[in-house]
Design a protein around this motif. Sequence first.
Motif, short mmCIF file in Angstrom:
data_model
loop_
_atom_site.label_atom_id
_atom_site.label_comp_id
_atom_site.label_asym_id
_atom_site.label_seq_id
_atom_site.Cartn_x
_atom_site.Cartn_y
_atom_site.Cartn_z
N UNK A 68 60.39 91.40 26.80
CA UNK A 68 60.57 90.94 28.18
C UNK A 68 59.39 90.09 28.62
N UNK A 69 59.62 89.02 29.37
CA UNK A 69 58.49 88.36 30.03
C UNK A 69 57.86 89.36 30.99
N UNK A 70 56.53 89.37 31.03
CA UNK A 70 55.78 90.28 31.91
C UNK A 70 55.17 89.48 33.06
N UNK A 71 55.55 89.83 34.27
CA UNK A 71 54.98 89.19 35.45
C UNK A 71 53.62 89.80 35.76
N UNK A 72 52.73 88.95 36.26
CA UNK A 72 51.42 89.42 36.69
C UNK A 72 50.84 88.47 37.71
N UNK A 73 50.01 89.01 38.60
CA UNK A 73 49.40 88.18 39.63
C UNK A 73 48.09 88.82 40.07
N UNK A 74 47.19 87.97 40.51
CA UNK A 74 45.92 88.41 41.08
C UNK A 74 45.48 87.37 42.10
N UNK A 75 45.15 87.83 43.28
CA UNK A 75 44.71 86.97 44.37
C UNK A 75 43.26 87.29 44.68
N UNK A 76 42.46 86.26 44.90
CA UNK A 76 41.05 86.47 45.28
C UNK A 76 41.00 87.26 46.59
N UNK A 77 40.03 88.16 46.73
CA UNK A 77 39.97 89.02 47.91
C UNK A 77 40.03 88.30 49.25
N UNK A 78 39.48 87.11 49.36
CA UNK A 78 39.54 86.38 50.63
C UNK A 78 40.96 85.99 51.02
N UNK A 79 41.89 86.03 50.06
CA UNK A 79 43.27 85.69 50.33
C UNK A 79 44.20 86.88 50.51
N UNK A 80 43.65 88.07 50.44
CA UNK A 80 44.48 89.28 50.56
C UNK A 80 45.11 89.38 51.94
N UNK A 81 46.31 89.94 51.97
CA UNK A 81 46.98 90.23 53.23
C UNK A 81 47.60 89.03 53.91
N UNK A 82 47.70 87.91 53.21
CA UNK A 82 48.23 86.68 53.81
C UNK A 82 49.59 86.27 53.23
N UNK A 83 50.14 87.09 52.36
CA UNK A 83 51.43 86.77 51.76
C UNK A 83 51.35 85.78 50.61
N UNK A 84 50.14 85.49 50.13
CA UNK A 84 49.97 84.49 49.08
C UNK A 84 50.61 84.90 47.76
N UNK A 85 50.43 86.16 47.38
CA UNK A 85 51.00 86.62 46.11
C UNK A 85 52.52 86.55 46.16
N UNK A 86 53.10 86.97 47.27
CA UNK A 86 54.55 86.92 47.41
C UNK A 86 55.05 85.48 47.36
N UNK A 87 54.40 84.58 48.09
CA UNK A 87 54.81 83.17 48.10
C UNK A 87 54.71 82.55 46.71
N UNK A 88 53.58 82.76 46.07
CA UNK A 88 53.36 82.14 44.76
C UNK A 88 54.29 82.72 43.70
N UNK A 89 54.44 84.03 43.69
CA UNK A 89 55.28 84.65 42.67
C UNK A 89 56.77 84.41 42.93
N UNK A 90 57.15 84.18 44.18
CA UNK A 90 58.53 83.77 44.44
C UNK A 90 58.81 82.45 43.75
N UNK A 91 57.87 81.51 43.84
CA UNK A 91 58.04 80.23 43.16
C UNK A 91 58.08 80.42 41.64
#
Length: 149
Positions: A68-91
């Motif tokens: 299976x392809x394995x999804x993974x993500x990491x956002x720099x702490x200054x970007x936490x809580x802004x929906x960045x991981x959800x936006x980027x991983x949706x794309x």
Amino acid sequence: WADARTTAFIGGTPRDRNTSWTKFIAAAGLWPVCGFGYWSFVDRETGAFLGMGGLARFERGIEGLEGYPEAGWAIAPDGWGKGLATEAMTAVLNWADDALGAPTIRCIINSGNDASFNVAAKLGFERLGEVDYGDEKTNLLERQGVRLP
């Protein structure tokens, strides 16, 4: 990767510059070998690095990830809580659904990483159960290919 907040649930130990660079260069190899890989997430206006994520095949020795392809993500702490991981991983996942034919995608998330569990739920991942990873247990999740809004 040198920030302990970033690595708290990803290996637990901040990485030195050499280790980070080696991992970065290795990630580029995913594309020609697997046909998918990781993207860097950057601010559209400033170009500042915000994090990274995508799909991989890391050969972790976890039976539930094999094939299976394995999804993974990491956002720099200054970007936490802004929906960045959800936006980027949706794309990323919409790209995968189109380019890879809506595959089943799995990921692992360490217990206690509530932020990643929240992102995974928004992306359509469901928990399959616990799996052994090294000397510890981690959570295995799965998402059936479905284009996200």
